[in-house]
Design an enzyme around this catalytic site. Structure first.
Site, PDB file in Angstrom:
ATOM      1  N   GLY A  84       0.838  -1.205   0.000  1.00 39.08           N
ATOM      2  CA  GLY A  84       0.000   0.000   0.000  1.00 39.08           C
ATOM      3  C   GLY A  84       0.867   1.246   0.000  1.00 39.08           C
ATOM      4  O   GLY A  84       0.522   2.249  -0.637  1.00 39.08           O
ATOM      5  N   SER A  85       1.991   1.183   0.694  1.00 38.84           N
ATOM      6  CA  SER A  85       2.908   2.329   0.719  1.00 38.84           C
ATOM      7  C   SER A  85       3.449   2.595  -0.680  1.00 38.84           C
ATOM      8  O   SER A  85       3.556   3.746  -1.114  1.00 38.84           O
ATOM      9  CB  SER A  85       4.075   2.055   1.670  1.00 38.84           C
ATOM     10  N   ASP A 191      -7.166   1.217   4.295  1.00 38.41           N
ATOM     11  CA  ASP A 191      -7.907   0.657   5.435  1.00 38.41           C
ATOM     12  C   ASP A 191      -9.366   0.371   5.098  1.00 38.41           C
ATOM     13  O   ASP A 191     -10.114  -0.064   5.985  1.00 38.41           O
ATOM     14  CB  ASP A 191      -7.951   1.671   6.598  1.00 38.41           C
ATOM     15  N   SER A 212      -4.085  -1.498   0.287  1.00 37.62           N
ATOM     16  CA  SER A 212      -3.022  -2.346   0.853  1.00 37.62           C
ATOM     17  C   SER A 212      -3.542  -3.768   1.003  1.00 37.62           C
ATOM     18  O   SER A 212      -4.663  -3.975   1.468  1.00 37.62           O
ATOM     19  CB  SER A 212      -2.605  -1.830   2.231  1.00 37.62           C
ATOM     20  N   HIS A 217      -4.885  -6.126   6.414  1.00 31.15           N
ATOM     21  CA  HIS A 217      -5.952  -5.406   5.710  1.00 31.15           C
ATOM     22  C   HIS A 217      -7.055  -6.355   5.234  1.00 31.15           C
ATOM     23  O   HIS A 217      -7.037  -7.535   5.544  1.00 31.15           O
ATOM     24  CB  HIS A 217      -5.348  -4.573   4.592  1.00 31.15           C
ATOM     25  N   ASN A 288      11.042  -0.040  -9.019  1.00 30.21           N
ATOM     26  CA  ASN A 288      10.449  -1.344  -9.302  1.00 30.21           C
ATOM     27  C   ASN A 288       9.613  -1.696  -8.087  1.00 30.21           C
ATOM     28  O   ASN A 288      10.150  -2.085  -7.052  1.00 30.21           O
ATOM     29  CB  ASN A 288      11.512  -2.413  -9.559  1.00 30.21           C
TER      30      ASN A 288
HETATM   31  C1  LIG Z   1      -4.044   4.146   5.832  1.00 24.00           C
HETATM   32  C2  LIG Z   1      -2.845   3.350   5.418  1.00 24.00           C
HETATM   33  N1  LIG Z   1      -2.165   3.712   4.340  1.00 24.00           N
HETATM   34  C3  LIG Z   1      -1.097   3.013   3.910  1.00 24.00           C
HETATM   35  C4  LIG Z   1      -0.678   1.898   4.580  1.00 24.00           C
HETATM   36  C5  LIG Z   1       0.515   1.146   4.086  1.00 24.00           C
HETATM   37  O1  LIG Z   1       0.199  -0.108   3.592  1.00 24.00           O
HETATM   38  P1  LIG Z   1       1.348  -1.234   3.451  1.00 24.00           P
HETATM   39  O2  LIG Z   1       1.606  -1.780   4.797  1.00 24.00           O
HETATM   40  O3  LIG Z   1       0.772  -2.231   2.532  1.00 24.00           O
HETATM   41  O4  LIG Z   1       2.547  -0.551   2.910  1.00 24.00           O
HETATM   42  C6  LIG Z   1      -1.345   1.475   5.718  1.00 24.00           C
HETATM   43  C7  LIG Z   1      -0.882   0.278   6.447  1.00 24.00           C
HETATM   44  O5  LIG Z   1      -1.403  -0.209   7.402  1.00 24.00           O
HETATM   45  C8  LIG Z   1      -2.468   2.221   6.168  1.00 24.00           C
HETATM   46  O6  LIG Z   1      -3.169   1.851   7.250  1.00 24.00           O
END
Ligand SMILES: Cc1ncc(COP(=O)(O)O)c(C=O)c1O
Length: 436
Positions: A84-85, A191, A212, A217, A288
């Site tokens: 998600g990041s 979320d 994510s 999730h 990547n």
């Molecule tokens: C609101 C929100 N954005 C982004 C992320 C990041 O997701 P990931 O852990 O898949 O990088 C999270 C992770 O919990 C999140 O709660």
């Protein structure tokens, strides 16, 4: 045994393994997690099937997932990412692309909530944009649309809207505001998969959105995963894809993959007048951030389970919402807007200022009783060490974000929790709170 028979045997054994899984819940001993993935032999066999197919990088499964996922959200396109990041980073980077008309430029301002997940905010900083922090509402944990006007300047270009812990923001008001001032809207929907606002899925409002698939999730694609949702034309889809795939120009897909060479023009491109293989023409300073094919295979099975997951999250949340009513003197309880139908990530509790205990005391008690808790991500992110020297603007005192930093925590509502887990959690709360 020939290969086909061995393969069948593997699938059978995996099924047998999952059928034998120990599921008994022992109160006080079994950990009641704040979140977790729910899957069985179907997901693992789909992954093995994909691994044994001889194609490891994104391919048919990836494409099928992206199509099915976009359909679920009600968006034009989706593109898989490895988290998600990464999806957040890709979305913001895409809006700065030289190929994107009216692109965001260094120093442009982005309105965002101060209480957030860090990687909702990080790509703003990483792309040379300036975050303008606004506070959140103390009951919805989301931005208050009335603050948007106060945050607006000539440099404002984008609103980053995070549906915090699954609770949809006031999207109609936000979209009208964005329209009025010609701002882009990006939704961090990490979320909130399955949440609705005014009959429409969150993640389908902004020009871009993220998801994510980390196991905490709503669905998972293995240990990590994510997606960018694109509610715009194919050009923006291509830009996101380019940033994801090293910055390259070619969109046909990897050698040997199902889309290899589909454009039919591979050798007809030129760089500075010189013929060059399109596969290795690079048009962005990219990354990547791709996942692998087996993750997509798992994701496709999880997508089929999603309606049931959504039901379970809502049911668990409702049980807690009813239970905690009697403790309203101690806690601010989470609230959804009238037009919202949230698919909650967790159950948020903020300890009221005059409560006779603090967060440390109650979360320690819960953890000692094998009940996991977490704070609401960063709380006021400006109080986190990494953000001490960033360039930013803020609106008002951010007092609710400060309160979240000091007094908020959450417990799980994920589909792996049964009535027995919930009853146990409520009994532990009763034990702690009956002292006061
Ligand atoms: C609101 C929100 N954005 C982004 C992320 C990041 O997701 P990931 O852990 O898949 O990088 C999270 C992770 O919990 C999140 O709660």
């Amino acid at each position: 045994m020939d290969k086909t028979a061995i393969r069948s045997k593997i699938f059978e054994l995996i099924e047998e393994y999952f059928a034998k899984e120990e599921k008994e819940f022992i109160p006080g001993k079994t950990l009641v997690r704040y979140a977790g993935s729910v899957y069985d032999h179907k997901e693992i066999n789909a992954m093995i099937h994909s691994l044994l197919s001889g194609w490891l990088g994104l391919g048919k499964e990836g494409e099928a997932f992206e199509k099915e996922f976009a359909e679920f959200v009600g968006a034009k396109y989706s593109l898989l990412a490895n988290s998600g990041s990464s999806a957040n980073l890709l979305a913001i980077a895409a809006l700065t692309s030289w190929k994107f008309p009216n692109r965001l430029k260094k120093g442009d301002e982005v309105i965002v909530a101060a209480s957030a997940f860090p990687s909702t905010i990080n790509p703003i900083i990483q792309n040379g944009l300036t975050p303008v922090f606004i506070d959140v509402d103390s009951e919805t944990y989301n931005i208050r649309p009335e603050d948007l006007e106060k945050a607006l300047s000539k440099k404002t270009r984008l609103i980053v809207v995070c549906h915090n812990l699954g609770n949809p923001n006031e999207m109609d008001t936000i979209m009208v505001f964005a329209d009025k001032y010609k701002l882009f809207v990006f939704e961090d929907n990490c979320d909130a998969l399955g949440s609705m606002y005014d009959g429409k899925k969150t993640g389908s409002f902004g020009i871009l959105a993220s998801e994510s698939f980390y196991p905490a999730h709503h669905i998972t694609t293995g240990g990590e995963g994510g997606a960018v949702i694109i509610n715009d034309d194919f050009r923006l889809y291509r830009i996101v894809q380019s940033f994801r795939d090293w910055g390259r120009s070619c969109w046909c897909g990897a050698s040997g993959g199902p889309r290899n060479g589909v454009c039919g023009y591979r050798f007809q491109f030129k760089v500075n007048g010189f013929p060059y293989d399109h596969k290795y023409i690079f048009e962005h300073i990219g990354y990547n951030l791709k996942p692998v094919e087996a993750q997509a295979a798992m994701g496709r099975v999880q997508l089929k389970r999603l309606p049931k997951f959504i039901e379970a999250r809502k049911r668990n949340f409702k049980t807690y919402a009813e239970f905690f009513k009697k403790y309203e003197k101690f806690f601010i309880l989470p609230k959804a807007l009238p037009k919202s139908d949230p698919c909650w990530f967790a159950f948020l509790l903020t300890i009221k200022d005059d409560a006779p205990f603090d967060r440390l005391a109650i979360t320690n008690f819960l953890e000692q009783h094998s009940i996991q808790t977490r704070p609401s991500f960063s709380g006021n992110i400006l109080r986190q060490p990494a953000y001490k020297n960033i360039t930013y603007k803020k609106v008002g005192s951010l007092e609710n974000s400060d309160r979240i930093f000091e007094k908020t925590f959450f417990i799980g509502v994920y589909p792996g929790l049964t009535e027995k887990h919930l009853e146990y959690v409520m009994s532990v709360f009763d034990t702690f709170l009956s002292k006061y």
